[in-house]
Design an enzyme around this catalytic site. Structure first.
Site, mmCIF file in Angstrom:
data_model
loop_
_atom_site.group_PDB
_atom_site.id
_atom_site.type_symbol
_atom_site.label_atom_id
_atom_site.label_comp_id
_atom_site.label_asym_id
_atom_site.label_seq_id
_atom_site.Cartn_x
_atom_site.Cartn_y
_atom_site.Cartn_z
ATOM 1 C CB SER A 8 -0.903 0.010 1.236
ATOM 2 O OG SER A 8 -1.435 1.306 1.392
ATOM 3 C CG HIS A 33 -3.659 -1.615 -1.853
ATOM 4 N ND1 HIS A 33 -4.748 -2.383 -2.218
ATOM 5 C CD2 HIS A 33 -4.107 -0.773 -0.885
ATOM 6 C CE1 HIS A 33 -5.795 -2.023 -1.494
ATOM 7 N NE2 HIS A 33 -5.444 -1.040 -0.681
ATOM 8 C CG MET A 37 -8.428 7.282 1.555
ATOM 9 S SD MET A 37 -7.611 7.423 3.147
ATOM 10 C CE MET A 37 -6.826 5.803 3.230
ATOM 11 C CG MET A 68 -11.237 3.307 0.985
ATOM 12 S SD MET A 68 -9.811 3.286 2.074
ATOM 13 C CE MET A 68 -8.520 3.356 0.838
HETATM 14 C C1 DX5 Z 1 -6.603 1.720 4.944
HETATM 15 C C2 DX5 Z 1 -5.994 1.352 3.640
HETATM 16 C C3 DX5 Z 1 -4.912 0.337 3.728
HETATM 17 C C4 DX5 Z 1 -3.694 0.792 4.512
HETATM 18 C C5 DX5 Z 1 -2.838 -0.402 4.848
HETATM 19 O O1 DX5 Z 1 -7.706 2.524 4.714
HETATM 20 O O2 DX5 Z 1 -6.999 0.794 2.808
HETATM 21 O O3 DX5 Z 1 -4.534 -0.085 2.429
HETATM 22 O O4 DX5 Z 1 -2.931 1.722 3.810
HETATM 23 O O5 DX5 Z 1 -1.747 0.021 5.607
HETATM 24 P P1 DX5 Z 1 -1.157 -0.847 6.812
HETATM 25 O O6 DX5 Z 1 -0.605 -2.105 6.201
HETATM 26 O O7 DX5 Z 1 -0.109 0.041 7.398
HETATM 27 O O8 DX5 Z 1 -2.287 -1.132 7.753
HETATM 28 ZN ZN ZN Z 2 -6.417 -0.183 0.951
#
Ligand code: DX5
Ligand code: ZN
Length: 220
Positions: A8, A33, A37, A68
């Protein structure tokens, strides 16, 4: 089972996004990923279409775009044009799954639906035939660096069972709080696409971190 690491980029240094993502790919990550948002669906704002477009010019990785945002059908085509290889929308954000899936599939790309922690797996039953992937959130969407919710594994198991019963082939992705210690819990439950943000992007260690996940996958 083939496992895929999808780091991510929310946890990357946005001032050196090209270099950070290249390190993750060098370590063996096939996907990236990309968390989008809108400050409405989740209480945070991250990045959008121009950033994806710039990154597309700098990377050959598979772009796994996690939207999101409210009413994502408004932007499906724009994200596809920017370079998304997979569009993932939230079950809670739209009712227009057929239209979005059609737009995505017509572009030759993959379609996915994500579930927030409080949304049960069963709601997806009417839409699973449209899905190339289902995303089970293992934290509340909005922020990186939160704690993995192990109780979401029941949902992963239920989706894996439904896939068999319905003779479908979708990937099951988990996202949130995943690290080398708990990734085995997710793969045991049936997840095969693993998102990890803070466990991958660490200054000076990103390639090594990604590589450790890939090595771990070989032992599961
Ligand atoms: C949260 C995101 C995730 C996040 C994951 O809203 O969808 O993809 O960035 O990050 P980690 O692995 O740090 O929880
Ligand atoms: Zn995510």
């Amino acid at each position: 089972m083939k496992y895929i690491l999808s780091p991510s980029i929310l946890a990357a240094d946005f001032a050196r996004l090209g270099a950070d993502t290249a390190e993750a790919v060098k370590g063996g990550a096939e996907w990236l990923h990309i968390d989008v948002m809108d400050g409405m669906f989740v209480p945070n704002i991250s990045l959008g279409i121009p950033v994806i477009k710039s990154l597309r010019a700098a990377s050959d990785a598979f772009f796994d775009v996690h939207l999101m945002i409210d009413r994502p059908e408004r932007y499906t085509k724009a994200f596809l044009s920017a370079g998304a290889d997979l569009i993932c929308v939230h079950y809670e954000a739209t009712e227009d799954f057929e239209t979005i899936a059609k737009d995505v599939h017509e572009a030759g790309k993959l379609f996915a639906i994500a579930l927030k922690p409080a949304t049960p797996a069963g709601v997806l039953k009417p839409y699973l035939h449209l899905c190339d992937m289902v995303l089970v959130m293992t934290v509340e969407p909005g922020f990186g660096g939160q704690k993995f919710m192990a109780d979401m594994m029941q949902k992963v198991e239920a989706l894996s069972k439904m896939r068999d019963e319905m003779s479908l082939t979708y990937h099951i992705q988990v996202d949130g709080g995943i690290n080398l210690e708990n990734v085995g819990v997710a793969t045991d439950a049936g997840a095969n696409v693993i998102v990890a943000g803070s466990a991958v992007f660490t200054p000076g260690k990103t390639e090594e971190n990604a590589c450790s996940f890939i090595k771990k996958f070989k032992t599961i």
